[in-house]
Write a protein that holds these residues in place. Sequence first.
Motif, PDB file in Angstrom:
ATOM      1  N   ALA A 115     -19.713   1.530  -4.008  1.00  0.00           N
ATOM      2  CA  ALA A 115     -18.600   2.462  -3.816  1.00  0.00           C
ATOM      3  C   ALA A 115     -19.157   3.830  -3.460  1.00  0.00           C
ATOM      4  O   ALA A 115     -20.319   4.137  -3.747  1.00  0.00           O
ATOM      5  CB  ALA A 115     -17.746   2.565  -5.079  1.00  0.00           C
ATOM      6  N   VAL A 116     -18.335   4.648  -2.830  1.00  0.00           N
ATOM      7  CA  VAL A 116     -18.613   6.077  -2.680  1.00  0.00           C
ATOM      8  C   VAL A 116     -17.722   6.775  -3.702  1.00  0.00           C
ATOM      9  O   VAL A 116     -16.507   6.530  -3.759  1.00  0.00           O
ATOM     10  CB  VAL A 116     -18.316   6.569  -1.254  1.00  0.00           C
ATOM     11  CG1 VAL A 116     -18.425   8.091  -1.182  1.00  0.00           C
ATOM     12  CG2 VAL A 116     -19.282   5.925  -0.269  1.00  0.00           C
ATOM     13  N   GLU A 132     -14.459   1.561   5.647  1.00  0.00           N
ATOM     14  CA  GLU A 132     -13.464   0.489   5.758  1.00  0.00           C
ATOM     15  C   GLU A 132     -14.055  -0.752   6.418  1.00  0.00           C
ATOM     16  O   GLU A 132     -13.807  -1.876   5.985  1.00  0.00           O
ATOM     17  CB  GLU A 132     -12.256   0.983   6.556  1.00  0.00           C
ATOM     18  CG  GLU A 132     -11.360   1.932   5.789  1.00  0.00           C
ATOM     19  CD  GLU A 132     -10.184   2.407   6.613  1.00  0.00           C
ATOM     20  OE1 GLU A 132      -9.263   2.998   6.036  1.00  0.00           O
ATOM     21  OE2 GLU A 132     -10.186   2.188   7.855  1.00  0.00           O
ATOM     22  N   ALA A 133     -14.856  -0.538   7.471  1.00  0.00           N
ATOM     23  CA  ALA A 133     -15.451  -1.679   8.176  1.00  0.00           C
ATOM     24  C   ALA A 133     -16.350  -2.496   7.254  1.00  0.00           C
ATOM     25  O   ALA A 133     -16.468  -3.716   7.407  1.00  0.00           O
ATOM     26  CB  ALA A 133     -16.241  -1.188   9.389  1.00  0.00           C
ATOM     27  N   VAL A 350     -21.837  -6.520  -9.384  1.00  0.00           N
ATOM     28  CA  VAL A 350     -20.644  -5.752  -9.027  1.00  0.00           C
ATOM     29  C   VAL A 350     -20.661  -5.487  -7.525  1.00  0.00           C
ATOM     30  O   VAL A 350     -21.590  -4.866  -7.006  1.00  0.00           O
ATOM     31  CB  VAL A 350     -20.586  -4.425  -9.799  1.00  0.00           C
ATOM     32  CG1 VAL A 350     -19.403  -3.583  -9.345  1.00  0.00           C
ATOM     33  CG2 VAL A 350     -20.506  -4.690 -11.303  1.00  0.00           C
ATOM     34  N   THR A 351     -19.653  -5.952  -6.832  1.00  0.00           N
ATOM     35  CA  THR A 351     -19.572  -5.813  -5.385  1.00  0.00           C
ATOM     36  C   THR A 351     -18.459  -4.843  -5.002  1.00  0.00           C
ATOM     37  O   THR A 351     -17.540  -4.586  -5.789  1.00  0.00           O
ATOM     38  CB  THR A 351     -19.276  -7.170  -4.723  1.00  0.00           C
ATOM     39  OG1 THR A 351     -17.964  -7.610  -5.142  1.00  0.00           O
ATOM     40  CG2 THR A 351     -20.318  -8.213  -5.113  1.00  0.00           C
ATOM     41  N   PRO A 352     -18.502  -4.310  -3.774  1.00  0.00           N
ATOM     42  CA  PRO A 352     -17.402  -3.446  -3.318  1.00  0.00           C
ATOM     43  C   PRO A 352     -16.053  -4.147  -3.380  1.00  0.00           C
ATOM     44  O   PRO A 352     -15.052  -3.550  -3.800  1.00  0.00           O
ATOM     45  CB  PRO A 352     -17.793  -3.116  -1.870  1.00  0.00           C
ATOM     46  CG  PRO A 352     -19.279  -3.258  -1.829  1.00  0.00           C
ATOM     47  CD  PRO A 352     -19.588  -4.377  -2.773  1.00  0.00           C
ATOM     48  N   GLY A 353     -16.028  -5.416  -2.971  1.00  0.00           N
ATOM     49  CA  GLY A 353     -14.775  -6.149  -2.991  1.00  0.00           C
ATOM     50  C   GLY A 353     -14.222  -6.330  -4.387  1.00  0.00           C
ATOM     51  O   GLY A 353     -13.002  -6.246  -4.604  1.00  0.00           O
ATOM     52  N   ALA A 354     -15.096  -6.559  -5.359  1.00  0.00           N
ATOM     53  CA  ALA A 354     -14.651  -6.735  -6.744  1.00  0.00           C
ATOM     54  C   ALA A 354     -14.060  -5.434  -7.284  1.00  0.00           C
ATOM     55  O   ALA A 354     -13.047  -5.440  -7.995  1.00  0.00           O
ATOM     56  CB  ALA A 354     -15.815  -7.199  -7.617  1.00  0.00           C
ATOM     57  N   ILE A 355     -14.694  -4.308  -6.962  1.00  0.00           N
ATOM     58  CA  ILE A 355     -14.180  -3.004  -7.411  1.00  0.00           C
ATOM     59  C   ILE A 355     -12.810  -2.740  -6.803  1.00  0.00           C
ATOM     60  O   ILE A 355     -11.858  -2.359  -7.502  1.00  0.00           O
ATOM     61  CB  ILE A 355     -15.172  -1.884  -7.051  1.00  0.00           C
ATOM     62  CG1 ILE A 355     -16.435  -1.998  -7.908  1.00  0.00           C
ATOM     63  CG2 ILE A 355     -14.524  -0.514  -7.248  1.00  0.00           C
ATOM     64  CD1 ILE A 355     -17.516  -0.998  -7.551  1.00  0.00           C
ATOM     65  N   ALA A 356     -12.694  -2.936  -5.485  1.00  0.00           N
ATOM     66  CA  ALA A 356     -11.423  -2.681  -4.819  1.00  0.00           C
ATOM     67  C   ALA A 356     -10.322  -3.588  -5.369  1.00  0.00           C
ATOM     68  O   ALA A 356      -9.191  -3.144  -5.608  1.00  0.00           O
ATOM     69  CB  ALA A 356     -11.576  -2.874  -3.309  1.00  0.00           C
ATOM     70  N   HIS A 357     -10.649  -4.856  -5.588  1.00  0.00           N
ATOM     71  CA  HIS A 357      -9.648  -5.798  -6.102  1.00  0.00           C
ATOM     72  C   HIS A 357      -9.180  -5.388  -7.495  1.00  0.00           C
ATOM     73  O   HIS A 357      -7.977  -5.444  -7.796  1.00  0.00           O
ATOM     74  CB  HIS A 357     -10.228  -7.209  -6.132  1.00  0.00           C
ATOM     75  CG  HIS A 357      -9.265  -8.239  -6.649  1.00  0.00           C
ATOM     76  ND1 HIS A 357      -8.181  -8.667  -5.923  1.00  0.00           N
ATOM     77  CD2 HIS A 357      -9.220  -8.903  -7.843  1.00  0.00           C
ATOM     78  CE1 HIS A 357      -7.511  -9.567  -6.635  1.00  0.00           C
ATOM     79  NE2 HIS A 357      -8.112  -9.717  -7.794  1.00  0.00           N
ATOM     80  N   ALA A 358     -10.125  -4.965  -8.335  1.00  0.00           N
ATOM     81  CA  ALA A 358      -9.763  -4.552  -9.686  1.00  0.00           C
ATOM     82  C   ALA A 358      -8.838  -3.333  -9.657  1.00  0.00           C
ATOM     83  O   ALA A 358      -7.856  -3.261 -10.416  1.00  0.00           O
ATOM     84  CB  ALA A 358     -11.019  -4.243 -10.493  1.00  0.00           C
ATOM     85  N   LEU A 359      -9.123  -2.390  -8.777  1.00  0.00           N
ATOM     86  CA  LEU A 359      -8.283  -1.202  -8.665  1.00  0.00           C
ATOM     87  C   LEU A 359      -6.907  -1.555  -8.107  1.00  0.00           C
ATOM     88  O   LEU A 359      -5.882  -1.065  -8.579  1.00  0.00           O
ATOM     89  CB  LEU A 359      -8.971  -0.160  -7.781  1.00  0.00           C
ATOM     90  CG  LEU A 359     -10.206   0.507  -8.391  1.00  0.00           C
ATOM     91  CD1 LEU A 359     -11.014   1.237  -7.329  1.00  0.00           C
ATOM     92  CD2 LEU A 359      -9.800   1.477  -9.497  1.00  0.00           C
ATOM     93  N   ASP A 360      -6.885  -2.429  -7.109  1.00  0.00           N
ATOM     94  CA  ASP A 360      -5.614  -2.815  -6.480  1.00  0.00           C
ATOM     95  C   ASP A 360      -4.703  -3.581  -7.422  1.00  0.00           C
ATOM     96  O   ASP A 360      -3.469  -3.528  -7.294  1.00  0.00           O
ATOM     97  CB  ASP A 360      -5.868  -3.675  -5.239  1.00  0.00           C
ATOM     98  CG  ASP A 360      -6.501  -2.897  -4.101  1.00  0.00           C
ATOM     99  OD1 ASP A 360      -6.371  -1.651  -4.089  1.00  0.00           O
ATOM    100  OD2 ASP A 360      -7.123  -3.528  -3.223  1.00  0.00           O
TER     101      ASP A 360
END
Length: 425
Positions: A115-116, A132-133, A350-360
């Motif tokens: 993440a940033v 995003e890409a 911990v992956t970017p996708g896992a972080i985004a999914h948890a937040l979403d």
Amino acid sequence: MTGWRRSSTPRPYRTATVLAACMAAVGASLAGCGMLPGDSGGSRAPVTVMTFAPDETRATNMPGMPAMAQAYAKYVNEKGGIDGHELRVLTCNERNTTAGAAACARRAVKEEVAAVVGSYSQNGRAFMAPLEAAGIPYIGGYGVSEEEFTSYLSYPVNGGQAALLAGNGRQLAAGCRKVSLVRPDTVAGDDLPVLLNTGLLSGKGRPSTDVKAAEDASEYLEEAAEARDEAGSEKGCVTAVLGERTANFFDSFRRLPQDDSDVRISSVLSSVGQPLIDRTGGAGGPFEGAFMTGWYPEAGDARWGTMREVIRNHAFGDNRIDPADAGVQTTWIAYTVLTKVIEALDRDSVTPGAIAHALDTGVRVDTGGLTPALRWRFEDMLGVPGFPRVVNPKVTFQVVRDGRLVAERPGFVDVARTMSDAPMA
């Protein structure tokens, strides 16, 4: 969340304790303890993130944000990491340019960051597209670019400049007969009068006079004179939002020839903070009595105690970090969000996708009262044009008394309705 609670003991240390007991019971047989070939023994993969911000430029500089990120990493790693993960922080100088912002984002992609976090950039289009890409979430940006409130991978912790200007209008409407707004002559600056005026009108005030100014000027005598004249002599107010150059503006304002006007000054806490008030004379300086609108509680509030302790213990002598700086505070809150998400994931990698999914999908973050509880589900978002991803449309009203920023009124002020009413393009 299922409602069960994990021990606060970091994962590797829990695993080591269980493993030792198990080995003693089965005669040191790893197979008897359920260990599989190639198992790491409970150690978890490091989590690498990036924090970027401009430094050593002619416009706004935010060196305290990456410095705070580094101090936070030292703090959590000394305790065993975040849920057993070592936190690795990369920093990048964004340089206040589109090229610099894009370069930081490309480096984040190359380094495969998760993440940033807690970063500053006005160049949202330049940094958000590469992130995003690559599917990299952007957590707790400072709030000065449109993309921070529109990108599906951005998770803001405050309402950005929009909330501050809407709130500043509300605050000034109560005590100012006429208001002059001094703001950057930039595309980003063009939205500020709309937001301020909506706040003024919601408080039964008059629309402001718009005074445009260069973002990187060394003095603003002409603009200061125009702003004072337009504010008028009776209950007139001048509010300036020029980032780091706000200090230059109010220095020019102070040097204007004296007249019989009694104009009160104002700003927002992304442009003026306690360090600037101290440098300009405190109670005897130009900011005494000034109105200020901020995102968070005043810097002296006890809720900042843990952050202050971390700065003392892990960034002692680092003069880039000022606990009263809104950028430092935003970075602290952003890393609080990251920590809560990693703990909620409870996984070895911990992956970017896992972080985004948890937040979403609804991780709830309690920031200890520094903000309202934060969540980024669709139903939590403000959803107004221009700022659809705002989940925290609340601000604080502060005032300078005896040289110190203190609360003008207790608690948060919700400006969601004001932001929704602003006729943004």
